[in-house]
Design an enzyme around this catalytic site. Sequence first.
Site, PDB file in Angstrom:
ATOM      1  N   SER A   1       0.748  -1.307  -0.370  1.00 26.23           N
ATOM      2  CA  SER A   1      -0.241   0.131   0.408  1.00 26.23           C
ATOM      3  C   SER A   1       1.075   0.980  -0.155  1.00 26.23           C
ATOM      4  O   SER A   1       2.073   1.207   0.351  1.00 26.23           O
ATOM      5  CB  SER A   1      -0.623   0.006   1.121  1.00 26.23           C
ATOM      6  OG  SER A   1      -1.698   1.347   1.697  1.00 26.23           O
TER       7      SER A   1
ATOM      8  N   TYR B   1      -2.248  -0.951  10.869  1.00 28.39           N
ATOM      9  CA  TYR B   1      -1.784  -0.917   9.054  1.00 28.39           C
ATOM     10  C   TYR B   1      -0.758  -0.209   8.641  1.00 28.39           C
ATOM     11  O   TYR B   1       0.457  -1.826   7.638  1.00 28.39           O
ATOM     12  CB  TYR B   1      -2.917   0.037   8.289  1.00 28.39           C
ATOM     13  CG  TYR B   1      -2.960  -0.681   7.676  1.00 28.39           C
ATOM     14  CD1 TYR B   1      -3.529  -1.952   6.827  1.00 28.39           C
ATOM     15  CD2 TYR B   1      -2.285   0.127   6.369  1.00 28.39           C
ATOM     16  CE1 TYR B   1      -3.996  -1.355   4.997  1.00 28.39           C
ATOM     17  CE2 TYR B   1      -3.089   0.302   4.965  1.00 28.39           C
ATOM     18  CZ  TYR B   1      -3.754  -0.821   4.508  1.00 28.39           C
ATOM     19  OH  TYR B   1      -4.119  -1.218   3.094  1.00 28.39           O
TER      20      TYR B   1
END
Length: 256
Positions: A143, A156
Amino acid sequence: MAMFSGKTALITGSGAGIGRATALKFAAEGANVVVSDIHAAGGEETVAMIHKAGGRAMFQLADVSDSADVAALVAGAVDEYGRLDCAVNNAGIEGRIAPLGDQTEANYDAIMAINAKGTFLCLREEIRHMLAEGGGAIVNLSSVAGLIGFPGLSPYVASKHAVIGMTRNAALEYGKAGIRVNAVCPGGIDTRMLDSLADQATGGSRSSQQMMDPLHPIGHIGTPEEVANLIVWLCSPEASFMLGAVIPVDGGFVAQ
């Protein structure tokens, strides 16, 4: 001839979003597709979409944080189609938004179990089978949060940085054995995950597009298909010199 005719591609988390778009793209290019997800309904729907379009696919339920599930998933793909040529480790969760000091251990553990440990377990099994077959291509989903920080998303961010580290290490260890491992780093993509983050961040007062479009220099968030196009290309012979690459597909987000 379709690019992946006679080849087998496994995609985790392919019951929706980027995973589904990737499964559909592989099928359109002639691959035998192994759809996997922790949610059976979404996975079966992806398979039905592939079958309707004339492609070949099977579904296997799997929790990527469970080593037995992962071993059964990869073995099942090989049993069904005789080989494993491509793997996309896409399954992931976003967790809860909170400053690090307010994060819970349970939230951290849940995110790391799926995003980091899950990628590790999948890589391990995929590599073992690909070594026996003389090579293959693997794409891990990181990501933009694997490249930069995002306040409120410490677990995350940590998990997606870990994916990049594993990608680079696996690439160095197995490149000469014919296994190409790369990673993609999506920015804001029109998925349920982004909707969930927008709901948390704004209390439901703004949509993901309203919140994220202005943050991308290209002027809008991306589609799952735009990420899938890159993933499938990285698995193709056209990307034969790509190894250990970490590629943003983010509308210029990290270029700012």
